[in-house]
Structure formats: C-alpha cells, structure tokens
Design an enzyme around this catalytic site. Structure first.
Site, PDB file in Angstrom:
ATOM      1  N   CYS A 139       0.824  -1.217   0.000  1.00 44.82           N
ATOM      2  CA  CYS A 139       0.000   0.000   0.000  1.00 44.82           C
ATOM      3  C   CYS A 139       0.854   1.261   0.000  1.00 44.82           C
ATOM      4  O   CYS A 139       0.659   2.149  -0.839  1.00 44.82           O
ATOM      5  CB  CYS A 139      -0.941   0.000   1.196  1.00 44.82           C
ATOM      6  SG  CYS A 139      -0.181  -0.326   2.793  1.00 44.82           S
ATOM      7  N   HIS A 219      -2.538   5.795   6.201  1.00 48.43           N
ATOM      8  CA  HIS A 219      -1.160   6.269   6.308  1.00 48.43           C
ATOM      9  C   HIS A 219      -1.089   7.726   5.859  1.00 48.43           C
ATOM     10  O   HIS A 219      -1.923   8.185   5.075  1.00 48.43           O
ATOM     11  CB  HIS A 219      -0.225   5.493   5.370  1.00 48.43           C
ATOM     12  CG  HIS A 219      -0.197   4.026   5.550  1.00 48.43           C
ATOM     13  ND1 HIS A 219       0.213   3.408   6.708  1.00 48.43           N
ATOM     14  CD2 HIS A 219      -0.491   3.013   4.691  1.00 48.43           C
ATOM     15  CE1 HIS A 219       0.166   2.093   6.549  1.00 48.43           C
ATOM     16  NE2 HIS A 219      -0.264   1.828   5.339  1.00 48.43           N
TER      17      HIS A 219
END
Lengths: 343, 343
Positions: A139, A219
């Site tokens: 990711c 994130h």
C-alpha cells in the site's frame, strides 16, 4: 470471461473479490478460506463460492457453510489466481500454483523473488504484460510510486526522500498497537518502501524511513522529490491532476485536513467499506522550489492496491488493450476519481 | 540571589519554578495563580509562595490556600519575571512588566514582537546577554534549533526541511484530540516552526510542515539538512555528541525505538515528572550523503524548554559568565545528559 480465484479473504482479498464481481471481463471462481469465521459466513450469504482445505470441510459445514470444493478443485477451476494470503504465505503457495500451471498475482507482503516482476500500474504496466507471476507492491509503496511515476513521466524524477507516518493497525486489528506512542518502524536506517519502489522504478534513487502512530484509518506520507529541471507549482498540480488515482484536496476550501475527515467523506459518499482508492494529496502542502517538489498525502492502506490488482489481471490475462484503456476501465468500474466532484 | 517570579503555573511554569528552586544563584519569589486548582494546592504544600489577583483572594482562602500577596506585590518583589502564562496572554502582561520596570522572559506561544529577541541557547546566547525582554522559542522550535546550531557551528548549515509529527495533546489535556486521525497542523503551506527558527538563525533557509497524531508523550521530528560541504556520518555524530542537550539513542542496542519507551526510561531513571530535557536522536536514522544530513528525533514537549529558560535567566540577570559555563551549570543542576549513561 476469464476465471479468477482469490486465495485468502482478508483485507485485500475481500476487496479484490468484490472488484472482480463488478467486472464483466472476469468471473470470480470463488475464494479460499481456511477457517469458518464471520467473514466466511458473510461471503457465503453473498453467494460467493468458498473452497476449503479437505480436512476443514466439516468445520465449515458445522457452521452452516457448504463449501463449493477443495483447494485442489479451486486451482483446477481458476485460470488465474490472486494470492491475498497473509504476508509470507504467498511464497509457500507459489509451488501449488506452479504445480497446477496457473499464473498468479501476489501482494506486496511477499518478498520480491516470489514473482517475475514487482508491479505498479503507473510505472510498469507494459512490462507486466504477458508475465506469469506478478507482485503488486504494498500500500505505501503503491502510494509513493503513483506520485513518482506521474511526475517522472513529465519531469524526469532523479531522487526522492519519503517519510511514511504509518497507521498502527487496520480497523479490525484490535490486538495491535501502538496505543500512545510514536515508534520507529525498524531498527534499520531505512524502511523497505524505498527499496521496493526502486525495484519498479530503478532509475530513481528512492530512500524512505517510517514511523508508526496510534491510528487505524490511513497512512500519511511526506515526499520530497528532485526532478531534472526547474518546474512550477502549477505544472506539478497539472501533472498530478491528469491521473484519476491521485486526488488533490484543498483543506481551506473543503475543511478536510485529516485522515478521519477523509474517511467520513468516503462513508458519506457511500464508498463500499469507506474505501479510498485514490492517493489524497493535500494541495496546500505542495511546495515547489526550482527542481524540488514536496507534498503530504494520505493513503488508505486497506484499498489502495485494489485498482492495481485489477489492472494486473488484465496484463496477466493477456487482454490486448492499451494501458490507458485498462486504467480507465478499472477506474470506471470501481468509481475511482468520483470523489473529485465533492472535493 | 536574584529574585525571580514565575507568572503562570502550567506545563512550563511549574517546571521552571522547580528548576529555579534547584539553582542557588536565584531565589523563587513565588508564582502567580489565577484559580485555586489542584496544582495551586500542591505548590502551596511544597511551600511555594502564591500570588493571586486581589478579587480571587477569598477563593484561594476558602480552599485552604493562604496567598502570599497580590499580583502587584509579586511584581514589586521580583527582579525578573518568567512569564509562563497561556499562549497569547504574555503579550497582555508585557505592559504590567514594563509598568513595574521589570525584565521578563516569555515563552514561544507568544508572538515574536513581545520581546526584543527570540532566543535559543545553542544559537544566540551572546545576543541575549543584557537584554530586557527575551522570548524562548517553543518546544518544537527549540528541538530543531539545538540540532541546527550544533551542526551550523561545525559545518555551516545552508538549508533545512523539517517535518514535525506533533503529539496531539499534553498528558493532562483530556479534552483535546485527535483520537484516531493524522491531521494537518494548518491549512497553510508551512508551519510556524521554520519561520520561528529563522528569527533565531536567519542565515539558514528553514521550511517546516507539521501533522498532528493521537499521542500525548513526545513530538517526533524529521530533519533534512544541507550543509556547505560534504561531511561524513561520524563527523555528524561527533558534532551532535558534543552537546549534552542532544542524546543519541541506538535502538538496536537499547531496545528504545519509541516515545513511550523513552518516557518509561525517564520514569525508571526517576526524572521528576518523567521529564526529558534532551533532544533524543535515534542514531540509526542518521543518514549522511555528501552535504546532506537527515535524522529523526523525539522531543519532550513539556520539559524541553526548561534548560533554555534557565540559561535565559543568566543572560537577562547580567550574570557575567561565559556561555559554556552557563550551559554546564544549568545542565548539572537539572541533570541534563545523565540519561546518556543508560542509553
């Protein structure tokens, strides 16, 4: 229709399975589950075929789930496997796929050696075409590479420094921390993201470091990028805006200045599982000076790799379409870029 | 003994008051409190004189606290004031101090205009000497400037980029967030820290940005610094290690790789209030390449400015000692650097 099986039904597997169901070019053979937990039941109720290890058959039946078949049958019926098993298990599965003569797509939690090519659509789609084993990078690496390759195409990126501010756990992972700490991701000098990104984009020197923080939603990444020649801020914004998987958000205009507000917007927008497939670049944070570009972006760790997994299917299935057409089709079926209208 | 009064008894005020009590050159006249809360009671039991607004006198008496005097008396009895009132209130207090003809030290929450000089010991102690109004820059800016000036002295720093990963709130602030989010600190392109640092170190171009995360213990900062000529990693480590207020921690050797473990070490070390006066530089994160230096450090927001406030007292009190002697004395009395033995 190309028959695709999904081995593993965790964070990535369940999202990729749903994406396959939306795409008329592909048929979802089913998923492999190893335990009859709540997610197996939900998949079963949705009508998804469930394949199980022979010795677990009775466990599934006793919880009201009738398996469609065994793992052997899963391998026989699938033309392509998407391996979404837990980190490191994919490598063990490789021999199964090889034995059955089936091509496979692995995830970024596996070591690069599991596949012929580490893959990210905006960077190396053409190289992926016709391969037998691909690895879609993780990711954070996907988030980094989308921006780097979007800029590289226009400006020739020379060097990138990345600081990843990692979410501590996914929303469902109630046993992981940290609870009140900022933690280094590792004892090493650098994190794996930069090294991984360089496998896909070897001409650019990419160094990354990472800290972990107590949040589950997304994130955040800080990117500091040198390109070959001076650029302007509006050129950078234009280059990024060309790509549907990169969304610019202006906090002053939208009030959206955090990962929690982004997820709330995705919930209100009725994105399934509040998924955000796009890199969210906070527009105010883009600073351009001479040949240096820096920005801060948010990356939804659970869903960001879903479009790239779908594109990878086109490549590995030898569907002869130009790169732009594949990306457009994947994005349209998933609704990628739709949030643009509300940002 | 120079008589010092502390106006405000919050996070910084209570720590500076304790530091003054440890230093035989200074006498703590007392503190100003505006409400008889638990911290007033604890200070009273410790024997610290409490000065209060005339109209609050009875409120204090009714909770068992006998005030020593009024704010007017506090001003008369103090030779120097340390203003540790809430952000922005210091500016309003300035006219009080001017009226009483008393020099004062303000905190970084005030605008720079409140004082003649924005101050950080490693950068501009000599300029502070003999001034009447000083402003000790904020916790993050202090953390940034210690490293920049330690390096500037040896290598001539040209440019710095800083990403601050800010703690959301102090441990006692139970009404503040974020609880599960990574948030931009502002809608602007940059944060105030870089601008503030440039007031102290104007020859260096310093640009900072900041995100806020759900933790209360310490800030973390990523610094990316260009110096005039190529340096080696060991030269950088040597330059930083010369300074007691910068501690290098090796996570591999110590197991300390997070803010929560640092605070636990400070608790075990019996530091009062688990204060960490030192910048904690994670040694593994120091990357040096040609004339570029980057590192990740943790900054204890509650206590990091205490040594600088004490040094500022020496300067403003016209105590004629060389810079190194002042720093050594402040550090010895506070125990700065002591943690080095266990790291």
């Amino acid at each position: 229709m190309v028959k695709v099986g999904v081995n593993g039904y965790g964070t990535i597997g369940k999202r990729v399975a749903d994406a396959i169901l939306k795409n008329p070019r592909f048929q979802l053979v089913g998923i492999v589950k190893y335990n009859p937990d709540y997610s197996s039941k939900i998949a079963f109720k949705k009508g998804i075929n469930i394949y199980v290890p022979q010795d677990k058959w009775r466990d599934f039946e006793s919880t009201g789930i009738t398996p469609k078949g065994t793992i052997q049958e899963f391998l026989e019926e699938s033309s392509i496997i998407i391996d979404a098993s837990p980190n490191g298990k994919g490598a063990a599965n490789l021999s199964l796929y090889k034995g059955a003569g089936k091509p496979a797509i692995f995830q970024g939690g596996e070591k690069p050696e599991v596949a012929e090519l580490s893959y990210s659509t905006y960077c190396n789609y053409d190289e992926a075409f016709g391969r037998k084993y691909l690895r879609v990078v993780s990711c954070n690496t996907t988030g980094i590479l989308r921006v780097l390759c979007a800029l590289h195409r226009e400006f020739n990126v020379k060097r990138a420094r990345v600081l990843v501010i990692r979410r501590g756990a996914d929303p469902k992972e109630d046993a992981r921390g940290p609870i009140n700490s900022i933690k280094l991701e590792s004892f090493e000098d650098v994190s794996h993201h930069g090294k991984d990104a360089m496998l896909v984009l070897p001409s650019v020197k990419i160094i990354s470091q990472a800290v972990v923080v107590p949040t589950t939603l997304m994130h955040v990444q800080y990117l500091d990028i040198d390109v070959a020649s001076p650029v302007t801020r509006s050129q950078v914004i234009e280059a990024l805006s060309k790509h549907a998987r990169i969304l610019l958000v202006n906090p002053k205009k939208t009030g959206i200045d955090s990962t929690s507000k982004l997820i709330e917007a995705a919930r209100d927008f009725l994105r399934s599982r509040n998924d955000i497939y796009e890199n969210i670049v906070f527009e105010n944070t883009i600073i351009v000076s001479d040949n240096n570009i820096s920005l801060i972006q948010a990356i939804h760790q659970e869903s960001i790799v879903v479009p790239e997994n779908m594109d990878a299917l086109y490549a590995i299935a030898n569907i002869r379409l130009p790169f732009e057409k594949v990306v457009e089709e994947t994005d349209r079926l998933l609704g990628v870029g739709g949030l643009k209208d509300v940002f």
